[in-house]
Design a protein around this motif. Structure first.
Motif, mmCIF file in Angstrom:
data_model
loop_
_atom_site.group_PDB
_atom_site.id
_atom_site.type_symbol
_atom_site.label_atom_id
_atom_site.label_comp_id
_atom_site.label_asym_id
_atom_site.label_seq_id
_atom_site.Cartn_x
_atom_site.Cartn_y
_atom_site.Cartn_z
ATOM 1 N N UNK A 61 3.468 6.756 -5.514
ATOM 2 C CA UNK A 61 2.565 7.108 -7.070
ATOM 3 C C UNK A 61 1.130 6.428 -7.480
ATOM 4 N N UNK A 62 0.794 7.069 -8.727
ATOM 5 C CA UNK A 62 -0.236 6.545 -8.435
ATOM 6 C C UNK A 62 -1.063 5.203 -9.741
ATOM 7 N N UNK B 243 0.377 -1.072 -0.043
ATOM 8 C CA UNK B 243 -0.329 0.227 -0.125
ATOM 9 C C UNK B 243 0.769 1.341 -0.206
ATOM 10 N N UNK B 244 1.866 1.648 0.731
ATOM 11 C CA UNK B 244 2.815 2.221 0.670
ATOM 12 C C UNK B 244 3.378 2.321 -0.798
ATOM 13 N N UNK B 245 3.259 1.916 -1.394
ATOM 14 C CA UNK B 245 3.907 2.219 -3.181
ATOM 15 C C UNK B 245 2.451 3.166 -3.611
ATOM 16 N N UNK B 246 1.766 3.436 -3.268
ATOM 17 C CA UNK B 246 0.563 3.800 -3.823
ATOM 18 C C UNK B 246 1.066 5.538 -2.913
ATOM 19 N N UNK C 177 2.889 4.509 -13.591
ATOM 20 C CA UNK C 177 3.041 5.930 -13.152
ATOM 21 C C UNK C 177 4.400 5.606 -12.285
ATOM 22 N N UNK C 178 4.922 4.216 -12.121
ATOM 23 C CA UNK C 178 6.768 4.288 -11.610
ATOM 24 C C UNK C 178 6.970 3.942 -12.721
ATOM 25 N N UNK C 179 6.720 3.387 -13.716
ATOM 26 C CA UNK C 179 7.679 3.455 -14.982
ATOM 27 C C UNK C 179 7.392 4.389 -15.409
ATOM 28 N N UNK C 180 7.668 4.950 -15.713
ATOM 29 C CA UNK C 180 7.347 6.832 -16.304
ATOM 30 C C UNK C 180 8.323 7.430 -15.200
#
Lengths: 196, 196
Positions: free
Chosen positions: A46-47, A40-43, A51-54
């Motif tokens: 990042x959206x 959950x922290x990732x969100x 979004x992470x990849x970009x």
DNA sequence: ATTACATGAATGAATAGTCATTCATGTTTT
DNA sequence: AAAACATGAATGACTATTCATTCATGTAAT
């Protein structure tokens, strides 16, 4: 501070996981595990997965672009400028193989939005080659019958392929210097005005 | 006959769908719809989704490889051989953009099995360049300080990049002949022994 | 300096939806 | 009437994203 730290931890982890498993096969939980945070922290940072990849791409290319531009600004010899570009690119790709993998493979992918984004962002970086070539033509150092746009692709494609191989096979037996030398020898001899 | 017919219908459809949506985003049902067969029918001809991708590649590259080898067999001038290779490759990529997309993008993917398979199969095709260069060196036409393996990557990377662009932008304003000419001019001048 | 209160970052189990693959059934061919 | 081929709805496994709850840290009150 803590936030920023966590942001980069996720970016680094994602770069590694994307490089290893590929964007589609990579699981958010893999990235979370690698970064030592909860899924959950990732969100919070990042959206979504794209979004992470970009972000990985954006920040990675940003650094390389910045460094290259800085080095080139202090120079006005087209040949030397190309040399700097080639060496910088190969060094960067060799040093950060995970980032190289993401840029070279994952970001090309299909998804039209991703692809166009990459091309847009990337053209700033590869466009430097075009600029150098045009500059060299104006100075009369490079042949005028060379298409700057096409030869940009030719040089960049060559660099891309030779550095991609570092990630596939264990062809470590060529150093950055050797590769840079071969690429430059061939390309420069190919585009320079004869002078002997 | 009917079976063979259906097999190629699925291959053609899959090539199109993979090129358009990418391997992971492509649905089996998309391919089935495009091929005008039922979803289940696909599994009568292929083991799974990966198998379809590999078949697309195998058959596509097989054709190009065969044609190129045939054309080259009738020749023994290294320069002319390189010219043939370049023109054949660019023509093939331009003619079948869907296949080009699959080869250039989808098959590079991450999945180690896929990647190694591609590299193995492909090395037969790109290896032709190495052979021609070595042949040219023996004949004293190409410089001996050129690494055949490295310059194979340089030439192939250049070809790959210039033809990849045909699939991304609408840069149709260069013809195969123009592109082949630029690539060959630069590369040949780069590797040939000076003779003036 | 101890206690009570407030904040929002972090967690991870639950949700909700997706899709490759299977298989019971139908259709065509021999 | 077998055998071979084809169908597409149903299955079941998988995972991105959400959100109710916890927890660590800071501030204020006593």
């Amino acid at each position: 501070m803590k936030a920023e730290n966590k942001h980069s931890k996720i970016i680094t982890a994602a770069t590694k996981v994307f490089a290893k498993k590929g964007f589609f096969t990579a699981r958010i939980s893999d990235i979370a595990k690698e970064a030592k945070v909860a899924d959950g922290t990732i969100y919070l940072y990042f959206n979504n997965k794209y979004d992470i990849l970009l972000s990985v791409f954006e920040e990675g290319v940003g650094k390389i672009l910045g460094k290259t531009q800085k080095l080139l600004a202090a120079n006005d010899d087209p040949v030397e400028m190309l040399r700097i570009y080639v060496i910088e690119h190969l060094t960067a790709m060799r040093k950060n193989k995970n980032l190289a993998e993401v840029i070279q493979i994952e970001l090309r992918q299909t998804n039209k939005v991703i692809k166009q984004y990459r091309d847009k962002k990337f053209s700033e970086y590869t466009g430097i080659i075009t600029t150098i070539i045009q500059f060299g033509q104006e100075k009369g150092v490079f042949r005028s019958d060379i298409h700057p746009d096409l030869s940009k692709r030719i040089l960049f494609g060559a660099l891309d392929e030779v550095s991609r191989v570092w990630n596939v096979t264990l062809e470590t037996h060529y150093t950055v210097e050797e590769v840079a030398d071969q690429v430059l020898t061939i390309f420069l001899r190919g585009i320079m005005v004869a002078n002997n």
